[in-house]
Design a protein around this motif. Structure first.
Motif, PDB file in Angstrom:
ATOM      1  N   SER A  45      -5.814  17.659 -26.464  1.00 19.73           N
ATOM      2  CA  SER A  45      -7.073  18.009 -25.796  1.00 19.73           C
ATOM      3  C   SER A  45      -7.749  16.832 -25.087  1.00 19.73           C
ATOM      4  O   SER A  45      -8.952  16.892 -24.802  1.00 19.73           O
ATOM      5  CB  SER A  45      -8.068  18.633 -26.795  1.00 19.73           C
ATOM      6  OG  SER A  45      -7.511  19.778 -27.408  1.00 19.73           O
ATOM      7  N   GLN A  90      -6.479  20.260 -30.154  1.00 21.79           N
ATOM      8  CA  GLN A  90      -7.139  19.520 -31.231  1.00 21.79           C
ATOM      9  C   GLN A  90      -7.209  18.015 -30.966  1.00 21.79           C
ATOM     10  O   GLN A  90      -6.185  17.355 -30.792  1.00 21.79           O
ATOM     11  CB  GLN A  90      -6.432  19.753 -32.567  1.00 21.79           C
ATOM     12  CG  GLN A  90      -7.163  19.211 -33.778  1.00 21.79           C
ATOM     13  CD  GLN A  90      -8.527  19.873 -33.971  1.00 21.79           C
ATOM     14  OE1 GLN A  90      -9.535  19.375 -33.491  1.00 21.79           O
ATOM     15  NE2 GLN A  90      -8.552  21.005 -34.669  1.00 21.79           N
ATOM     16  N   THR A  92     -10.441  16.510 -29.318  1.00 27.41           N
ATOM     17  CA  THR A  92     -11.687  16.189 -28.615  1.00 27.41           C
ATOM     18  C   THR A  92     -12.613  17.397 -28.686  1.00 27.41           C
ATOM     19  O   THR A  92     -12.185  18.511 -29.005  1.00 27.41           O
ATOM     20  CB  THR A  92     -11.437  15.841 -27.128  1.00 27.41           C
ATOM     21  OG1 THR A  92     -11.103  17.038 -26.410  1.00 27.41           O
ATOM     22  CG2 THR A  92     -10.331  14.811 -26.969  1.00 27.41           C
ATOM     23  N   PRO A  93     -13.884  17.213 -28.336  1.00 24.36           N
ATOM     24  CA  PRO A  93     -14.821  18.348 -28.342  1.00 24.36           C
ATOM     25  C   PRO A  93     -14.437  19.467 -27.379  1.00 24.36           C
ATOM     26  O   PRO A  93     -14.926  20.593 -27.536  1.00 24.36           O
ATOM     27  CB  PRO A  93     -16.146  17.701 -27.939  1.00 24.36           C
ATOM     28  CG  PRO A  93     -16.038  16.290 -28.408  1.00 24.36           C
ATOM     29  CD  PRO A  93     -14.602  15.929 -28.175  1.00 24.36           C
ATOM     30  N   ASN A  96     -12.938  21.931 -29.590  1.00 26.86           N
ATOM     31  CA  ASN A  96     -13.934  22.517 -30.485  1.00 26.86           C
ATOM     32  C   ASN A  96     -14.784  23.565 -29.763  1.00 26.86           C
ATOM     33  O   ASN A  96     -15.166  24.580 -30.351  1.00 26.86           O
ATOM     34  CB  ASN A  96     -14.848  21.421 -31.042  1.00 26.86           C
ATOM     35  CG  ASN A  96     -14.094  20.388 -31.857  1.00 26.86           C
ATOM     36  OD1 ASN A  96     -13.019  20.672 -32.379  1.00 26.86           O
ATOM     37  ND2 ASN A  96     -14.644  19.191 -31.943  1.00 26.86           N
ATOM     38  N   PHE A  97     -15.073  23.317 -28.492  1.00 29.89           N
ATOM     39  CA  PHE A  97     -15.955  24.208 -27.742  1.00 29.89           C
ATOM     40  C   PHE A  97     -15.193  25.359 -27.091  1.00 29.89           C
ATOM     41  O   PHE A  97     -15.608  26.516 -27.158  1.00 29.89           O
ATOM     42  CB  PHE A  97     -16.710  23.419 -26.668  1.00 29.89           C
ATOM     43  CG  PHE A  97     -17.793  24.203 -25.997  1.00 29.89           C
ATOM     44  CD1 PHE A  97     -19.036  24.368 -26.605  1.00 29.89           C
ATOM     45  CD2 PHE A  97     -17.585  24.803 -24.769  1.00 29.89           C
ATOM     46  CE1 PHE A  97     -20.047  25.102 -25.996  1.00 29.89           C
ATOM     47  CE2 PHE A  97     -18.581  25.545 -24.151  1.00 29.89           C
ATOM     48  CZ  PHE A  97     -19.810  25.702 -24.772  1.00 29.89           C
ATOM     49  N   GLY A  99     -11.727  26.091 -27.543  1.00 28.97           N
ATOM     50  CA  GLY A  99     -10.661  26.658 -28.357  1.00 28.97           C
ATOM     51  C   GLY A  99      -9.268  26.585 -27.758  1.00 28.97           C
ATOM     52  O   GLY A  99      -8.360  27.270 -28.216  1.00 28.97           O
ATOM     53  N   HIS A 120      -0.545  21.841 -34.404  1.00 26.58           N
ATOM     54  CA  HIS A 120      -1.982  21.959 -34.134  1.00 26.58           C
ATOM     55  C   HIS A 120      -2.327  23.160 -33.259  1.00 26.58           C
ATOM     56  O   HIS A 120      -3.511  23.499 -33.129  1.00 26.58           O
ATOM     57  CB  HIS A 120      -2.515  20.671 -33.517  1.00 26.58           C
ATOM     58  CG  HIS A 120      -2.767  19.604 -34.534  1.00 26.58           C
ATOM     59  ND1 HIS A 120      -3.818  19.657 -35.428  1.00 26.58           N
ATOM     60  CD2 HIS A 120      -2.087  18.464 -34.815  1.00 26.58           C
ATOM     61  CE1 HIS A 120      -3.792  18.595 -36.211  1.00 26.58           C
ATOM     62  NE2 HIS A 120      -2.742  17.854 -35.864  1.00 26.58           N
ATOM     63  N   ASP A 123      -4.346  25.622 -35.311  1.00 22.92           N
ATOM     64  CA  ASP A 123      -5.585  25.176 -35.952  1.00 22.92           C
ATOM     65  C   ASP A 123      -6.679  26.232 -35.962  1.00 22.92           C
ATOM     66  O   ASP A 123      -7.560  26.205 -36.826  1.00 22.92           O
ATOM     67  CB  ASP A 123      -6.103  23.899 -35.282  1.00 22.92           C
ATOM     68  CG  ASP A 123      -5.364  22.660 -35.768  1.00 22.92           C
ATOM     69  OD1 ASP A 123      -4.410  22.803 -36.554  1.00 22.92           O
ATOM     70  OD2 ASP A 123      -5.740  21.541 -35.362  1.00 22.92           O
ATOM     71  N   ASN A 124      -6.664  27.146 -35.008  1.00 15.51           N
ATOM     72  CA  ASN A 124      -7.607  28.276 -35.037  1.00 15.51           C
ATOM     73  C   ASN A 124      -6.910  29.567 -35.446  1.00 15.51           C
ATOM     74  O   ASN A 124      -7.409  30.666 -35.151  1.00 15.51           O
ATOM     75  CB  ASN A 124      -8.277  28.449 -33.671  1.00 15.51           C
ATOM     76  CG  ASN A 124      -9.385  27.428 -33.440  1.00 15.51           C
ATOM     77  OD1 ASN A 124      -9.879  26.810 -34.375  1.00 15.51           O
ATOM     78  ND2 ASN A 124      -9.769  27.241 -32.181  1.00 15.51           N
TER      79      ASN A 124
END
Length: 302
Positions: A45, A90, A92-93, A96-97, A99, A120, A123-124
């Motif tokens: 990411s 997976q 960096t933000p 996270n933001f 997906g 990874h 991861d979600n």
């Protein structure tokens, strides 16, 4: 056309953006076809370049810079393929933001041809992976994960073939064992199949049935494990018969030039990996004439 395989072991290292040229010396007058393989792994990411003051990668990386380099190489040689060896997600933000949506869309804009699935990417969970796969308008090749009892079934392929300048290239993918590495709830009923057995079956199929001139494995097994029985790329290379190049990931191994490994039929093949976070772009050039194939490789800082 039956071809012998030959590696010209004068592998150059490139230090700056755009320094991707290779010198083949006396072979250059004989070559008739030229295939360029570009590759990344474990980008995690990383969309933006690292800050100029970063301790390890000052000012390096960034997707925009990679895109410029890839486009430049494609102009030099239209017979170019771009691959990724997993762990797109997976780190960096942005992940996270979004997906994984942003990573998939940007890879599509870069016209990646294929990628494989890293640990990874789970991861979600499978739901999270399924939500992002449609944004990736490129092939996902994953041969040793059996998704038949999951919602991912049908979204990946065991292999894919491409034709560039009359050369047929076959690509298959291998993933690392998820048990003990990824929470079971994230991969659910995904079955892990022995990568060595799967590689043996698929490389034979690609060479003998699909009649591929060049066979490539996208691997997320890891480069090499000392005193460890886990499957890795260097061991895989010794067991293969028809694979010409293993593009690796997972261990974040920075190789300035590909490793040359003798396979199960006493033929030299290449294993390469370009670290992590998109700070390098791998490049392998294959040159074909009537009876042989020559390969040169570099690792280019981005």
């Amino acid at each position: 056309m039956e071809r012998r395989y030959f590696i010209k072991n004068t592998l150059a290292s490139a230090s700056f953006v755009g320094a991707g040229g290779l010198s083949l010396g006396s072979c250059s007058g004989e070559q008739k076809k030229h295939i360029t393989i570009l590759h990344t792994n474990d980008v995690h990411s990383h969309i933006d370049p690292f800050p100029s003051g970063h301790s390890r990668f000052p000012g390096l990386g960034g997707l925009a810079r990679r895109a410029g380099l890839v486009n430049q190489i494609r102009k030099e040689n239209p017979s170019t393929l771009l691959f990724d060896a997993g762990d797109i997600f997976q780190g960096t933000p942005y992940f996270n933001f979004y997906g994984g949506e942003l990573e998939m869309k940007l890879m599509t804009l870069l016209n990646y041809d294929a990628g494989t699935i890293g640990n990874h990417e789970f991861d979600n969970g499978l739901d999270g992976l399924l939500a992002q796969l449609p944004y990736g308008k490129f092939d996902f090749v994953c041969s040793n994960y059996d998704f038949s009892n999951t919602i991912i079934d049908g979204f990946t392929k065991p292999y894919q073939t491409y034709i560039r300048d009359g050369i047929k290239i076959g690509v298959y993918g291998l993933g690392i064992e998820l048990a003990g590495l990824v929470n079971k709830e994230m991969f659910k009923e995904t079955l892990y199949l022995d990568p060595y057995d799967i590689a043996s079956d698929l490389e034979r199929q690609l060479k003998e049935e699909e009649k591929c001139d060049l066979v490539i494995c996208l691997s997320h097994l890891g480069y090499q494990y000392e005193n460890d029985q886990r499957p890795d790329d260097m061991t895989l290379a010794t067991k293969t018969k028809h694979t010409d190049l293993i593009i690796g990931g997972h261990t974040h191994t920075f190789l300035d030039k590909p490793s040359v490994v003798t396979n199960a039929v006493e033929r030299d093949i290449l294993v390469n990996q370009v670290g992590c976070f998109g700070v390098r772009l791998g490049r392998i050039d294959f040159y074909f004439d009537a009876d042989r194939m020559v390969a040169d490789g570099v690792s280019i800082r981005v």
